[in-house]
Every structure is written in structure tokens, then in C-alpha cells.
Design a protein around this motif. Structure first.
Motif, PDB file in Angstrom:
ATOM      1  N   GLN A  82       0.829  -1.205   0.000  1.00 14.79           N
ATOM      2  CA  GLN A  82       0.000   0.000   0.000  1.00 14.79           C
ATOM      3  C   GLN A  82       0.865   1.258   0.000  1.00 14.79           C
ATOM      4  N   LYS A  83       1.981   1.227   0.716  1.00 13.93           N
ATOM      5  CA  LYS A  83       2.908   2.368   0.724  1.00 13.93           C
ATOM      6  C   LYS A  83       3.460   2.631  -0.674  1.00 13.93           C
ATOM      7  N   VAL A  84       3.772   1.564  -1.396  1.00 14.64           N
ATOM      8  CA  VAL A  84       4.271   1.712  -2.766  1.00 14.64           C
ATOM      9  C   VAL A  84       3.235   2.440  -3.622  1.00 14.64           C
ATOM     10  N   ALA A  85       1.981   2.064  -3.489  1.00 11.58           N
ATOM     11  CA  ALA A  85       0.915   2.707  -4.248  1.00 11.58           C
ATOM     12  C   ALA A  85       0.798   4.187  -3.882  1.00 11.58           C
ATOM     13  N   LEU A  86       0.862   4.482  -2.604  1.00 13.50           N
ATOM     14  CA  LEU A  86       0.747   5.875  -2.165  1.00 13.50           C
ATOM     15  C   LEU A  86       1.903   6.723  -2.689  1.00 13.50           C
ATOM     16  N   VAL A  87       3.106   6.168  -2.676  1.00 16.10           N
ATOM     17  CA  VAL A  87       4.262   6.886  -3.230  1.00 16.10           C
ATOM     18  C   VAL A  87       4.075   7.064  -4.741  1.00 16.10           C
ATOM     19  N   THR A  88       3.527   6.067  -5.405  1.00 15.82           N
ATOM     20  CA  THR A  88       3.250   6.173  -6.844  1.00 15.82           C
ATOM     21  C   THR A  88       2.315   7.346  -7.114  1.00 15.82           C
ATOM     22  N   PHE A  89       1.264   7.481  -6.316  1.00 12.81           N
ATOM     23  CA  PHE A  89       0.323   8.598  -6.494  1.00 12.81           C
ATOM     24  C   PHE A  89       1.008   9.943  -6.254  1.00 12.81           C
ATOM     25  N   ILE A  90       1.875  10.002  -5.256  1.00 11.74           N
ATOM     26  CA  ILE A  90       2.593  11.250  -4.964  1.00 11.74           C
ATOM     27  C   ILE A  90       3.484  11.625  -6.147  1.00 11.74           C
ATOM     28  N   VAL A  91       4.200  10.653  -6.685  1.00 15.93           N
ATOM     29  CA  VAL A  91       5.063  10.905  -7.849  1.00 15.93           C
ATOM     30  C   VAL A  91       4.221  11.350  -9.051  1.00 15.93           C
ATOM     31  N   MET A  92       3.075  10.716  -9.264  1.00  9.32           N
ATOM     32  CA  MET A  92       2.220  11.105 -10.395  1.00  9.32           C
ATOM     33  C   MET A  92       1.705  12.530 -10.210  1.00  9.32           C
ATOM     34  N   ALA A  93       1.362  12.894  -8.989  1.00  4.63           N
ATOM     35  CA  ALA A  93       0.900  14.260  -8.736  1.00  4.63           C
ATOM     36  C   ALA A  93       2.014  15.264  -9.060  1.00  4.63           C
ATOM     37  N   LEU A  94       3.237  14.930  -8.686  1.00  9.65           N
ATOM     38  CA  LEU A  94       4.365  15.817  -8.985  1.00  9.65           C
ATOM     39  C   LEU A  94       4.643  15.887 -10.488  1.00  9.65           C
ATOM     40  N   LEU A  95       4.539  14.756 -11.187  1.00 10.45           N
ATOM     41  CA  LEU A  95       4.766  14.740 -12.638  1.00 10.45           C
ATOM     42  C   LEU A  95       3.680  15.501 -13.401  1.00 10.45           C
ATOM     43  N   THR A  96       2.520  15.610 -12.803  1.00  9.52           N
ATOM     44  CA  THR A  96       1.420  16.313 -13.457  1.00  9.52           C
ATOM     45  C   THR A  96       1.701  17.809 -13.569  1.00  9.52           C
ATOM     46  N   ILE A  97       2.505  18.329 -12.671  1.00 15.64           N
ATOM     47  CA  ILE A  97       2.804  19.769 -12.691  1.00 15.64           C
ATOM     48  C   ILE A  97       3.475  20.184 -14.001  1.00 15.64           C
ATOM     49  N   PRO A  98       4.585  19.542 -14.413  1.00 14.82           N
ATOM     50  CA  PRO A  98       5.163  19.957 -15.704  1.00 14.82           C
ATOM     51  C   PRO A  98       4.255  19.643 -16.900  1.00 14.82           C
ATOM     52  N   VAL A  99       3.442  18.605 -16.791  1.00 14.06           N
ATOM     53  CA  VAL A  99       2.495  18.318 -17.880  1.00 14.06           C
ATOM     54  C   VAL A  99       1.555  19.510 -18.038  1.00 14.06           C
ATOM     55  N   PHE A 100       1.024  19.969 -16.925  1.00 16.66           N
ATOM     56  CA  PHE A 100       0.093  21.097 -16.951  1.00 16.66           C
ATOM     57  C   PHE A 100       0.782  22.379 -17.430  1.00 16.66           C
ATOM     58  N   LEU A 101       1.976  22.637 -16.894  1.00 17.04           N
ATOM     59  CA  LEU A 101       2.677  23.876 -17.223  1.00 17.04           C
ATOM     60  C   LEU A 101       3.108  23.949 -18.689  1.00 17.04           C
ATOM     61  N   THR A 102       3.347  22.815 -19.321  1.00 20.04           N
ATOM     62  CA  THR A 102       3.739  22.814 -20.737  1.00 20.04           C
ATOM     63  C   THR A 102       2.532  22.777 -21.676  1.00 20.04           C
ATOM     64  N   GLY A 103       1.353  22.572 -21.128  1.00 17.89           N
ATOM     65  CA  GLY A 103       0.157  22.451 -21.955  1.00 17.89           C
ATOM     66  C   GLY A 103      -0.201  23.702 -22.715  1.00 17.89           C
TER      67      GLY A 103
END
Length: 168
Positions: free
Chosen positions: A37-58
Motif C-alpha cells: 500500500q505504501k508503494v501505491a501511495l508513493v506512486t500517487f505522490i510521484v504522479m501528482a508531482l509529474l502532473t505539474i510539468p504536464v500542466f505547465l507545458t500544456g
């Protein structure tokens, strides 16, 4: 590599990463394995952080393609508007994941409830990002557009395409 290329490369991570995180979290909950479950939660945190440059480059990616023949400004706008909502939901998922992770680490009594809420939010987030990705794909891939999307705001592009055909 410019912002458009970066947007196109990174844009898949929030969608694919979130569904992978959902699978890991469900698996961890079924097996009642906190480490999974911790692995999944860290995965979500990383995805949230990766979403920032996706949004900013849009925005720059939209400006790059808005004048290409056959590209509907309405489709770009629909994609942008849904992406603006989706990034807030992804931010919520990232924050909830971090809170859930801390709750698990500190062995807080309501950590199971928090993790379940995080799972529900992750499913909503995935659904929303799948829609954002679909709208983004429709901008350049006419083969996946629905009739309602083709008719919605694309009249000027159709006129532009017909004018180009008349020139031949």
C-alpha cells in the motif's frame, strides 16, 4: 526539445501511473500488506508531482498547434478546461496519499479509512485524466473524435480545410 515535446512525452504518466497505483493499492488492500500500500501511495505522490510539468507545458503546446489546419480551437479549449479541473483533483490525490502514508507510518488508527478514501479519489482521478487524455488525443487524431466533438466549434477549421481544397 521544447515544451510541446515535453508535454507530449509526460502527458501519459498521470494516466498510466495512476491506474498502476490503483492496481497496486487494491492488491495491497486485498493482501492486507502495508508495504504494498505504501508503494501505491508513493506512486500517487510521484504522479501528482509529474502532473505539474504536464500542466505547465500544456499552454505552449496548445499555442504551437492551434494554427495547424484541421486543429479545432474548441477541442483545445475543452482539453484545457478539463485539465484545469483535473490538476486540482490530482493535487488532492497527491495530498491525500501523503497524509495516508504519514498515517500508516505513524500507525494512526484511521489510516485504513484514509487509504480507502485515497483509493476512491484515485479512481476518480484516473477517470478524469483518461477523459483529459482522450480530449487531448482528439486534437490531432480525428479518427477518435465523436460526431459531437467534430461539430463542436470546428466549423472554422472545416471552412479552412475546404478553402485549402479549393486552392488545388
Amino acid at each position: 526539445m521544447d515544451a510541446t515535446h515535453l508535454h507530449l512525452i509526460l502527458t501519459h504518466f498521470p494516466i498510466v501511473g495512476t491506474i498502476i497505483g490503483i492496481g497496486i493499492l487494491i492488491y495491497g488492500q486485498i493482501l492486507k500488506k502495508i508495504e504494498i500500500q505504501k508503494v501505491a501511495l508513493v506512486t500517487f505522490i510521484v504522479m501528482a508531482l509529474l502532473t505539474i510539468p504536464v500542466f505547465l507545458t500544456g499552454e505552449e503546446a496548445g499555442e504551437t498547434i492551434e494554427n495547424i489546419a484541421g486543429v479545432s480551437e474548441q477541442l483545445i479549449e475543452n482539453h484545457e478546461e478539463l485539465a484545469e479541473k483535473a490538476i486540482w483533483v490530482m493535487g488532492l490525490l497527491g495530498a491525500l496519499s501523503l497524509i495516508s502514508l504519514v498515517a500508516i507510518l505513524k500507525k494512526v488508527s484511521f489510516s485504513k479509512t484514509l487509504t480507502l478514501i485515497t483509493l476512491i479519489v484515485s479512481i476518480v482521478t484516473f477517470g478524469l485524466f483518461a477523459q483529459v487524455g482522450n480530449l487531448g488525443g482528439q486534437i490531432r487524431h480525428s479518427e477518435i473524435r465523436t460526431d459531437s466533438n467534430i461539430n463542436q466549434g470546428s466549423d472554422e477549421n472545416l471552412k479552412s480545410n475546404h478553402a485549402d481544397e479549393d486552392d488545388d
